[in-house]
Scaffold this motif. Structure first.
Motif, short mmCIF file in Angstrom:
data_model
loop_
_atom_site.label_atom_id
_atom_site.label_comp_id
_atom_site.label_asym_id
_atom_site.label_seq_id
_atom_site.Cartn_x
_atom_site.Cartn_y
_atom_site.Cartn_z
N THR A 133 0.69 -1.38 -0.22
CA THR A 133 -0.08 -0.02 -0.46
C THR A 133 0.85 1.35 0.22
N SER A 134 1.91 0.81 0.87
CA SER A 134 2.98 2.52 0.69
C SER A 134 3.36 2.24 -0.63
N LEU A 135 3.77 1.27 -1.57
CA LEU A 135 3.90 1.55 -3.19
C LEU A 135 3.00 2.01 -3.67
N ALA A 183 -0.70 6.12 4.67
CA ALA A 183 -1.12 4.70 4.41
C ALA A 183 -0.99 3.71 5.37
N MET A 184 -1.18 4.54 7.19
CA MET A 184 -1.41 2.77 7.56
C MET A 184 -3.08 2.95 8.07
N GLN A 185 -3.63 3.93 7.25
CA GLN A 185 -5.00 3.64 7.04
C GLN A 185 -5.58 2.58 6.74
N VAL A 186 -5.19 3.38 5.12
CA VAL A 186 -5.19 2.07 4.23
C VAL A 186 -4.40 0.95 4.88
N LEU A 209 -5.92 -4.92 5.07
CA LEU A 209 -5.97 -5.63 6.41
C LEU A 209 -7.64 -6.52 6.97
N LEU A 210 -8.14 -5.92 7.20
CA LEU A 210 -9.31 -5.88 7.94
C LEU A 210 -10.11 -6.44 6.31
N GLY A 216 -16.26 -6.19 6.68
CA GLY A 216 -16.38 -5.44 6.08
C GLY A 216 -15.47 -3.79 6.58
N ILE A 217 -15.35 -2.85 5.85
CA ILE A 217 -15.51 -1.93 6.50
C ILE A 217 -16.28 -0.22 5.84
#
Length: 315
Positions: free
Chosen positions: A31-33, A50-53, A58-59, A65-66
């Motif tokens: 995701t960072s890339l 990046a961390m939120q994505v 991961l969820l 679901g998100i």
């Protein structure tokens, strides 16, 4: 000692921690890339998220679901779920996990998921208990696949089955399972070919405003949803079609959408067919496959050997 309870518990903890950690690190790097390349081409800074994505991926990769912009997103990437299960299986076999280790690993797995849910509680679309259950099922499926024919559990189950069932019943059930597996493989190949045709003939709308690097990395990420697309393709081939809430309907007879998100997965969905003869031909393809596989099963020597007039070959 080698068979002490402490070693079993430690192996289970390591299997859970390593499999969770490896997958989480891989998702964060991907995701960072992904965000870095998009930011370079659009001159923005999406890498700040990046961390939120990564947490969202991961969820979703655990079937959780998100919510996004107030709307629930339950379009989970089955491909990432399968990869995670395979990774758990590999770690389970590497650390020789047993039932005691499975219980210890389950506790560690649930703790990791609880921490993730606590950090991402603002965009989790389901209850915490359901989310923990879905996550644990991913770990349980991976551990279940570590059982092989040499394990004591498998041997005991096989011995009990041999004692309580006849040879004819076991052979008939085995032939039925083989036929079902062949049919599923044939449908999977048919679905995969259908998805390829959609990609070739369709128009991926979201690539219109993307640069080449963004398009490539988006395609790589979208591969996580390839099994979902194959299920959709099979539903489309069987006539049921694809219904996306109340904003999109795609069948052999009808296709239309309003306010669909502009993402590559939705960009390849097919249009309706105009020729009734083509529609009928598509609908009978699975029927023909099932008929031919069934005919091969009842007529082959390894099957029921129905048309030879000889006794059924015993395996």
């Amino acid at each position: 000692t080698a068979g002490s309870p402490f070693r079993s518990v430690l192996r289970g903890i390591l299997a859970a921690a390593v499999s969770y950690g490896l997958f989480a690190v891989s998702v964060v790097l991907l995701t960072s890339l992904f965000l870095l390349i998009i930011g370079m081409e659009t001159h923005t800074q999406p890498a700040n998220y990046a961390m939120q994505v990564s947490a969202a991926f991961l969820l979703l990769s655990q079937g959780i679901g998100i919510t996004y912009a107030g709307l629930p997103v339950t379009f989970v990437p089955l491909g990432f779920i399968f990869i995670w299960i395979i990774l758990i299986r590999a770690c389970g076999r590497r650390f020789h996990i047993d039932p005691r280790g499975f219980l210890a690993g389950s506790c560690v797995w649930i703790i990791f998921t609880a921490v993730l849910l606590w950090r991402a509680q603002d965009f989790v679309a389901i209850s915490i208990w359901r989310a923990v259950l879905y996550s644990w099922l991913v770990f349980a499926c991976g551990c279940l696949l570590t059982i092989d024919r040499k394990s004591p559990l498998f041997r005991r189950a096989r011995k009990s089955l041999m004692q309580k069932t006849s040879a004819t019943l076991r052979r008939t059930v085995l032939l039925g399972i083989r036929l079902a597996v062949r049919f599923l493989i044939a449908l999977s190949v048919l679905s995969f070919v259908t998805v390829l045709i959609w990609i070739i003939m369709g128009k991926v709308m979201s690539y219109v405003s993307m640069g080449p690097a963004s398009a490539v990395i988006t395609t790589v990420v979208s591969l996580g949803w390839l099994p979902n697309l194959m299920v959709w393709a099979l539903s489309w081939l069987l006539g049921s079609g694809i219904v996306i809430g109340n904003v999109g309907v795609f069948t052999l007879w009808k296709s239309g959408s309003t306010a669909l998100p502009v993402i590559p997965v939705f960009g390849i969905l097919p249009k309706s067919l105009l020729s009734q003869n083509v529609i009928i031909a598509i609908l009978i393809i699975p029927i023909i496959i099932a008929f031919l596989l069934g005919l091969q099963t009842i007529s082959s020597r390894r099957g029921f050997n129905l048309f030879s007039g000889r006794d059924i070959r015993q395996e």
